[in-house]
Design a protein around this motif. Structure first.
Motif, short mmCIF file in Angstrom:
data_model
loop_
_atom_site.label_atom_id
_atom_site.label_comp_id
_atom_site.label_asym_id
_atom_site.label_seq_id
_atom_site.Cartn_x
_atom_site.Cartn_y
_atom_site.Cartn_z
N MET A 108 -2.37 4.84 3.83
CA MET A 108 -0.95 4.61 3.56
C MET A 108 -0.75 3.62 2.41
O MET A 108 0.21 3.72 1.66
CB MET A 108 -0.23 4.14 4.82
N HIS A 109 -1.66 2.66 2.28
CA HIS A 109 -1.59 1.77 1.11
C HIS A 109 -1.76 2.57 -0.19
O HIS A 109 -1.18 2.21 -1.22
CB HIS A 109 -2.67 0.69 1.20
N ASP A 110 -2.53 3.65 -0.14
CA ASP A 110 -2.69 4.50 -1.33
C ASP A 110 -1.35 5.05 -1.80
O ASP A 110 -1.15 5.29 -3.00
CB ASP A 110 -3.66 5.65 -1.04
N PHE A 111 -0.43 5.27 -0.86
CA PHE A 111 0.91 5.77 -1.21
C PHE A 111 1.90 4.63 -1.51
O PHE A 111 3.07 4.90 -1.79
CB PHE A 111 1.46 6.63 -0.07
N ALA B 187 7.90 10.45 -4.14
CA ALA B 187 7.66 10.88 -5.52
C ALA B 187 6.17 11.10 -5.79
O ALA B 187 5.77 12.07 -6.46
CB ALA B 187 8.23 9.84 -6.49
N VAL B 188 5.32 10.21 -5.27
CA VAL B 188 3.87 10.37 -5.42
C VAL B 188 3.40 11.64 -4.71
O VAL B 188 2.58 12.40 -5.22
CB VAL B 188 3.13 9.14 -4.88
N GLY C 99 -0.03 13.45 -5.76
CA GLY C 99 -0.85 12.23 -5.76
C GLY C 99 -0.88 11.47 -7.06
O GLY C 99 -1.51 10.41 -7.14
N GLU C 100 -0.23 11.97 -8.09
CA GLU C 100 -0.22 11.26 -9.37
C GLU C 100 0.77 10.10 -9.30
O GLU C 100 1.94 10.29 -9.01
CB GLU C 100 0.15 12.19 -10.52
N TRP C 101 0.28 8.91 -9.62
CA TRP C 101 1.12 7.71 -9.53
C TRP C 101 1.84 7.44 -10.84
O TRP C 101 1.23 7.41 -11.91
CB TRP C 101 0.25 6.48 -9.19
N ASP D 292 -4.43 7.26 -8.96
CA ASP D 292 -3.96 8.52 -8.41
C ASP D 292 -4.70 8.83 -7.10
O ASP D 292 -5.85 8.41 -6.89
CB ASP D 292 -4.19 9.66 -9.40
N ILE D 293 -4.05 9.57 -6.23
CA ILE D 293 -4.64 9.98 -4.95
C ILE D 293 -5.32 11.33 -5.14
O ILE D 293 -4.67 12.31 -5.52
CB ILE D 293 -3.56 10.07 -3.86
N VAL D 294 -6.61 11.36 -4.90
CA VAL D 294 -7.38 12.59 -5.09
C VAL D 294 -7.87 13.08 -3.73
O VAL D 294 -8.54 12.33 -3.00
CB VAL D 294 -8.58 12.36 -6.04
N LEU D 295 -7.52 14.30 -3.37
CA LEU D 295 -7.97 14.89 -2.12
C LEU D 295 -9.19 15.78 -2.36
O LEU D 295 -9.49 16.17 -3.49
CB LEU D 295 -6.84 15.73 -1.50
#
Length: 628
Positions: A406-409, A468-469, A474-476, A500-503
């Motif tokens: 959640m911190h990633d978001f 928005a992210v 996942g792009e910040w 950025d968040i990468v899955l």
């Protein structure tokens, strides 16, 4: 025998008396000489600057020229903050012979109410540099100016200055987004560049006005004038022109901001809208608002106290400082965390009997639908907002992995670039609880976090940012308020932007988006009432945040609770799904269910942004009536 005749003169005694008197005279001379020398040192050294300035003031005077404050516009060039000409009353203490008598005369001439007299006198004693004018009163009326002009000979050191005063055309709508300027106080004076603020009486106090103070203020100038003994200017000897402050163009859309204000209709809450591709904040609404123009010239104590004591907290910026349990709006983010951590797959199902139980624990953590939803996979769990699915997932993930994901978001962090006063809210974990309460973290608390309850708190701005992210796959892009400073465009790539968040699989985003689409367009969607006539693809998620805790088998009944103990209504949305152009978060305090009392507000905001006016015929009053 005759007595000897007494001596007519005692030479020894007279010499002693003479010596004593001489010594006393010498001491008096030394003391007087010391006092004289001390006075000379005080006048020539200690008070040198004051008296040489007074001497020069009889002939040459240097006057500061305050810069014109920059204007503020919305993204379409509509004026949000301007400068209006006004007349201010100033006083130079060093040129006043009897300050108390002068102030008493001014109070009489200005006909000040009794409750304003103390503040008026206090401003006259505010700390200033020698011979710098102190601002006593702003925005004088014509009648007051006339009385002061007639009595000018009785008021040495008092001047009426023509200056520009900040004015906000849409004060209540923009109060929390823009902030406001106010009089410079003694504490601020100690921290400011006094030379650059010479002659300036106002400074940004909150919001954009505060964050961009340096850019908006400009650079002070000065002029050297020759005066007569009465202080009247005879001629100008030279000048350095001030540099005006830079105009500021915001990312805010005034019309969208006004719509958010109208949609909340005086209810306590907030609406935040962000453009996902750029991070531009399109609307930052906090209700109720206040008239920020009253703070520019100095609000009276009675009015300020009334605002402070108002239970609806109009001075509180809910959009950036309000902290709320996010409720079920966090389920899309938790679903992505489960996919990324390998705890679930898109097609995997669980059976929901209407509750979840921890191993070896008799307590039942209930789904909002008491008899359960039966078989539930990821997409359906989002569409129907199934709690049991997320109790199970939260238990498998554990609080440490949940908190990290959640911190990633951006939850639990300050994310915006230029939003003054933003709160980081709270993303809890076991270390936080140990430090805060000196207690361990319990498994049941993880389950509460899994449905956005418990210790977890978010701000409306955080929730919109995370949405928005999410919409960006996942792009910040860091949220920001400024679009242009002067002629310089603010770049979208800002310093300290999160990674950025990468899955592990890009298709996972699509599964979550599909579930969020079903929230508004599916036959079981919790917010399906707003999706019947959609002209674009929208992803959304409703949330209902408990304010009042229920017992194990109690049933929630809003009518039995005081209004301020009822649930908060939340909703997040982004659209169009295939090319997101707007992400919205809505929070309406104590309104009830998010799908009923917040979803239609998000729909109205996305309609206004995406559709042409001719295609958007949804009436705000009709929307509010439909909610009722």
């Amino acid at each position: 025998m005759r007595n000897p005749r007494p001596a007519l003169k005692n030479t020894q005694q007279e010499v002693h008396i003479f010596h004593v008197r001489s010594l006393l005279a010498l001491l008096v001379v030394i003391v007087l000489t010391g006092l004289l020398m001390g006075r000379l040192v005080y006048l020539q050294v200690v008070q040198h600057e004051v008296y040489i300035t007074r001497s020069e003031k009889n002939r040459v005077r240097v006057e500061p020229l305050p810069p014109t404050r920059g204007l503020i516009f919305d993204r379409n060039g509509q004026l949000l903050a301007e400068n209006r000409p006004t007349y201010n009353l100033t006083l130079v203490r060093e040129r006043v012979d009897d300050l108390d008598a002068t102030l008493s005369l001014l109070v009489e001439l200005l006909e000040l109410p009794e409750e304003e007299v103390d503040a008026f006198r206090q401003r006259s004693r505010q700390r200033q540099r020698p011979f710098q004018p102190a601002l006593l009163m702003s925005d004088l009326e014509e009648e007051q100016i006339a009385r002061l002009a007639v009595n000018r000979h009785r008021l040495p050191g008092v001047e009426v200055e023509a200056q520009l005063l900040r004015y906000y055309p849409d004060a209540e709508i923009m109060s929390h987004a823009l902030g406001f300027v106010g009089r410079i106080n003694a504490e601020e004076m100690q921290e400011l560049d006094v030379g650059n603020y010479a002659g300036t009486h106002f400074i940004g106090k909150t919001g954009v006005e505060r964050f961009y103070e340096d850019e908006l203020h400009g650079q002070a100038g000065l002029r050297k004038v020759e005066t007569n003994a009465r202080g009247r200017v005879l001629r100008e000897l030279g000048r350095t022109d001030p540099v005006p402050g830079q105009n500021l163009t915001l990312t805010i859309d005034k019309d969208l901001q006004a719509l958010g204000h109208e949609l909340l209709a005086g209810r306590r809450g907030s609406i935040v809208a962000i453009e996902p591709a750029t991070g531009e904040i399109l609307a930052l609404v906090s209700e109720p608002g206040f008239d920020s123009n009253r703070f520019v010239t100095g609000i009276d104590s009675a009015s300020y106290q009334a605002l402070q004591e108002d239970l609806d907290l109009p001075l509180f910026n809910r959009a950036i400082r309000g902290q709320y349990p996010p409720g079920s709006t966090i389920k899309p983010f938790l679903a992505l965390a489960g996919l990324a951590e390998g705890e679930i797959t898109p097609g995997e199902t669980i059976y929901d009997p209407g509750y979840f139980q921890l191993p070896n624990d008799s307590r039942r953590y209930r789904n909002w639908l008491r008899w359960g939803h039966g078989r539930v996979d990821l997409e359906r769990s989002l569409a129907v907002s199934n709690n049991t699915y997320y109790y199970t997932l939260a238990h498998e993930l554990g609080i440490d992995r949940i908190s990290k994901r959640m911190h990633d978001f951006g939850f639990g962090e300050r994310n915006a670039h230029d939003v003054f006063g933003e709160s980081q809210a709270l993303m809890p974990d076991r270390d936080w609880k140990r430090a805060r309460f000196n207690q361990p973290w319990y498994p049941g608390e993880t389950l509460s976090v899994g449905i956005g309850q418990g210790y977890w708190m978010v701000t409306p701005l955080q929730l919109a940012t995370a949405t928005a992210v999410l919409a960006n796959h996942g792009e910040w892009v860091k949220p920001r308020m400024a679009k242009r400073i002067g002629d310089t465009v603010v770049e979208s790539v800002l310093p300290e932007t999160k990674a950025d968040i990468v899955l592990g699989n890009d298709a996972w985003w699509d599964h979550v988006f599909a579930g969020m689409e079903k929230v508004v367009s599916g036959s079981e969607g919790t917010a399906r009432r707003i999706g019947g006539d959609l002209r674009y693809r929208m992803g959304g998620k409703s949330g209902t945040a408990q304010v009042f805790s229920l017992g194990q088998d109690q049933k929630y009944n809003a009518e039995e609770l005081a209004e301020r103990l009822r649930d908060h209504a939340l909703f997040i949305a982004f659209a169009p799904v295939e090319d997101p152009q707007i992400a919205v978060s809505v929070i309406v305090e104590n309104a009830g269910g998010g799908s009923t009392h917040a979803a239609h507000l998000a729909r109205a905001m996305t309609d206004a942004w995406l559709l042409e006016p001719k295609d958007n015929d949804r009436d705000v009053e009709a929307l509010l009536d439909a909610e009722e």
